[in-house]
Motif scaffolding. Structure first.
Motif, PDB file in Angstrom:
ATOM      1  N   UNK A 159      46.355  36.898  42.741  1.00 52.67           N
ATOM      2  CA  UNK A 159      45.423  36.003  43.433  1.00 52.67           C
ATOM      3  C   UNK A 159      43.992  36.235  42.974  1.00 52.67           C
ATOM      4  N   UNK A 160      43.626  37.497  42.848  1.00 47.10           N
ATOM      5  CA  UNK A 160      42.233  37.832  42.565  1.00 47.10           C
ATOM      6  C   UNK A 160      41.838  37.543  41.127  1.00 47.10           C
ATOM      7  N   UNK A 164      39.502  33.614  39.270  1.00 48.06           N
ATOM      8  CA  UNK A 164      38.240  33.564  38.528  1.00 48.06           C
ATOM      9  C   UNK A 164      37.039  33.702  39.453  1.00 48.06           C
ATOM     10  N   UNK A 165      37.091  34.720  40.306  1.00 45.11           N
ATOM     11  CA  UNK A 165      35.999  34.980  41.242  1.00 45.11           C
ATOM     12  C   UNK A 165      35.087  36.068  40.693  1.00 45.11           C
ATOM     13  N   UNK A 199      44.822  35.767  24.878  1.00 50.91           N
ATOM     14  CA  UNK A 199      44.925  34.572  25.712  1.00 50.91           C
ATOM     15  C   UNK A 199      43.534  34.112  26.094  1.00 50.91           C
ATOM     16  N   UNK A 200      43.427  32.859  26.469  1.00 54.92           N
ATOM     17  CA  UNK A 200      42.120  32.303  26.822  1.00 54.92           C
ATOM     18  C   UNK A 200      41.504  33.022  28.015  1.00 54.92           C
ATOM     19  N   UNK A 201      42.358  33.488  28.946  1.00 54.85           N
ATOM     20  CA  UNK A 201      41.804  34.137  30.146  1.00 54.85           C
ATOM     21  C   UNK A 201      41.297  35.556  29.883  1.00 54.85           C
ATOM     22  N   UNK A 618      37.072  27.952  41.961  1.00 54.61           N
ATOM     23  CA  UNK A 618      35.850  27.194  42.224  1.00 54.61           C
ATOM     24  C   UNK A 618      35.609  26.109  41.185  1.00 54.61           C
ATOM     25  N   UNK A 619      36.670  25.836  40.378  1.00 55.86           N
ATOM     26  CA  UNK A 619      36.510  24.837  39.299  1.00 55.86           C
ATOM     27  C   UNK A 619      36.090  23.481  39.866  1.00 55.86           C
TER      28      UNK A 619
END
Length: 619
Positions: A159-160, A164-165, A199-201, A618-619
């Motif tokens: 979740x965290x 992306x927080x 990876x992109x993340x 938040x996107x």
């Protein structure tokens, strides 16, 4: 390679035990201690030691830091805590009243690195600092559920980090710090290679780089303090290779129904923290009983990774032979031929030496009976077959699936009242991952699940699943290579519903066969001179170890294990029981080197679905 002699759990138990022994050796005049733990360190203690073992070390009781506790101002307390603001403040609060302190003296054991701000907070607490007699950073911040499986106990990690927080970086650093404590827990260590998927993340890369930094800090600290872990730094130690991946590498596998014993019963039954609550008949009354499923249960240990078909046959057969053999000793052979299994079991119950073993057999037979009842009631053979058709792109006959036919089958299952909301959500998530659907087909299926659960389908995008609109006709997106792999597996499989292969298993099997870094992976190497020592057979002279290291040696220690290569497989965001089973059952992987598997969370399919439901960005 034989894995049976290796036990990460046993190594960690020895490390924890050694920390308590050090305190006793430093203060021989003190006979008894209270052990205070927080929520996280309680799980660490529980994983490695029983209360009887702690009592042998002079620990008379365990108390939870979070709860109100009776003061014992003349007793010594060992605070085994996590390096968190909450836990440190709770300890300080115990000594807020100088005239009425909670305990007489304090011995700190911290599970992991503690930042300078918290150290200063302890130092500035005058009432506390004057009572501190021991301060040790143990660097043991994970638990082992079995000899080769570890858990960092971060159930909110998926979740965290995928939300992306702002706190994502802090979470990944915490994960890396915990992982680093595992890597320096082996009896001998020196050379590491951290392999992470691109990876992109960049989640895996960040964990790898934070782990590299923490390992360098730990090596520097060990060499400076010359503590007992300094004795474990040895150039001739086997290289430790660490695969670091995040859940987006394979978002599919944790959703699949698995038909091997442990993954199946953990999925179908209400088993939490390896504890299953059941009812048993005691003198005609139903009494609740808690069953712990662990390696101490020999029956569970032998069958945990076997197919349910083998379990259904094997355990009842063993039970019948056990009852028959032990009843024969008590009654004449002629009488036993007229008895049924229940009558024979009743006779065995009169023989106390067999009660514990009889209880294990009957417990597992009840677990099998209950899980099989759910399997049949939900028609999971059909559901499982449909899932495997989606995941492999081929049906039970080895033919390419017809997407229109599969869509119809999924739609029918989504209307089945025997399936609960999570069963339907799992199937819908699987379908979304495996099929590229038209808007019309997608809407037709999503309308059959609750509006609240549809959020999970949208949230798959954060794990890299593309949910774009398909023009024309819905098609499956399974590659030809994966279809070929599934067909090959079907050709050699002796059990039903076994044509899927988790991507993790395919990745690691290919790696151990080739010895080459996989495509789309980067690596970080630490202490490469040790890797050369491994190849050439040279290296530094062995250190003999300090007094504590010698004392902790047991007959179970095997020096050859220290020189063997180790392979650590770590997933950020959770790993499924089915993935662990697949990796440990794969003989090519098991025979290549010592294998250890872990994650931020060992999760059941429902855990995974809940995390996907609760993802927010938040996107």
């Amino acid at each position: 390679m034989e894995q049976s002699n290796f036990s990460l759990k046993r190594i960690c138990q020895a490390r924890l035990k050694g920390a308590f022994i050090q305190i006793r050796q430093a203060h021989p005049q003190i006979q008894n201690y209270l052990l205070i733990v927080d929520e996280r360190t309680l799980k660490v203690i529980s994983a490695y030691m029983k209360m009887a073992e702690l009592m042998e070390l002079g620990i008379s009781a365990i108390e939870k830091l979070e709860l109100g506790r009776k003061p014992f101002p003349k007793l010594n307390a060992i605070y085994f805590i996590s390096p968190t603001t909450y836990s440190v403040q709770k300890v300080i609060d115990d000594f807020a009243n100088k005239k009425q302190p909670q305990y007489g003296a304090v011995h700190f054991i911290i599970s992991n690195e503690i930042d300078q701000a918290l150290m200063s907070k302890i130092a500035l607490s005058e009432n506390l600092i004057t009572k501190v007699m021991t301060f040790k950073i143990l660097n043991l911040d994970f638990s082992c559920s079995s000899n080769q499986v570890f858990n960092l106990d971060q159930p909110s990690c998926l979740l965290q980090v995928f939300s992306d927080k702002p706190e994502t970086q802090a979470i990944l650093k915490e994960t890396a710090n915990k992982l680093a404590t595992l890597l320096i827990s082996f009896d001998k260590f020196y050379s590491f290679e951290l392999l992470y998927n691109q990876s992109d993340n960049k989640i895996s890369e960040q964990v790898a780089r934070f782990t590299q930094i923490r390992l360098y800090d730990l090596f520097t600290s060990f060499q400076k303090t010359k503590n007992e872990q300094y004795d474990n730094i040895e150039k001739t130690a086997g290289k430790i290779t660490v695969f670091i991946l995040d859940r987006s590498y394979d978002p599919l596998s944790p959703l699949l129904h698995d038909f091997f014993y442990q993954p199946m019963i953990y999925d179908l039954l209400d088993i939490n923290n390896d504890v299953f609550e059941m009812e048993q008949d005691v003198q005609g009354q139903q009494v609740g009983k808690k069953v712990i499923l662990s390696e101490t249960d020999d029956l569970f240990n032998r069958y945990r990774y076997k197919h349910i078909a083998e379990v259904l046959e094997g355990i009842p057969l063993e039970f019948k032979e056990f009852v028959n053999n032990n009843t024969t000793a008590k009654v004449q052979q002629g009488q036993i031929q007229n008895m049924d299994l229940k009558q024979m079991s009743d006779i065995v119950r009169t023989m106390p030496q067999y009660n514990e073993l009889l209880s294990k057999y009957t417990t597992h037979m009840k677990i099998i009976e209950k899980s099989w009842g759910i399997f049949e009631n939900k028609e999971l053979r059909d559901v499982g077959d449909l899932e495997q058709s989606l995941a492999t792109g081929i049906d039970r006959d080895g033919k390419n699936i017809n997407s229109t036919k599969v869509l119809s089958q999924v739609g029918t299952k989504l209307l089945n009242n025997n399936l609960d909301q999570f069963d339907k959500l799992r199937l819908m998530l699987l379908t979304t991952i495996c099929l590229e659907m038209t808007d019309q087909d997608r809407k037709s299926l999503t309308d059959k699940i609750s509006f609240e659960n549809q959020k999970a389908i949208l949230n798959l995008q954060y794990l890299g699943v593309k949910g774009g609109s398909k023009k024309g006709k819905t098609t499956n997106i399974i590659s030809e290579q994966m279809k070929k792999q599934a067909k090959n597996k079907m050709a050699t499989a002796t059990m039903d519903l076994c044509r899927t292969t988790p991507l993790l298993e395919s990745l690691i099997e290919t790696y151990v066969e080739s010895g080459k870094k996989p495509a789309k992976f980067d690596s970080i190497k630490i202490n490469e001179d040790g890797m050369e020592s491994n190849k050439k057979g040279g290296g530094s002279i062995r250190k003999q170890g300090g007094q504590l290291a010698k004392m902790m040696q047991t007959e179970e220690n095997d020096e050859s294990l220290n020189e063997q290569k180790k392979l650590i497989i770590f997933v950020v965001g959770g790993i499924g029981y089915n993935e662990i089973r697949a990796l440990l059952n794969n003989q090519k992987i098991a025979q290549s080197q010592i294998v250890v598997i872990g994650s931020t969370q060992i999760m059941k399919p429902k855990d995974y679905c809940l995390s996907l439901l609760n993802l927010k960005r938040n996107d």
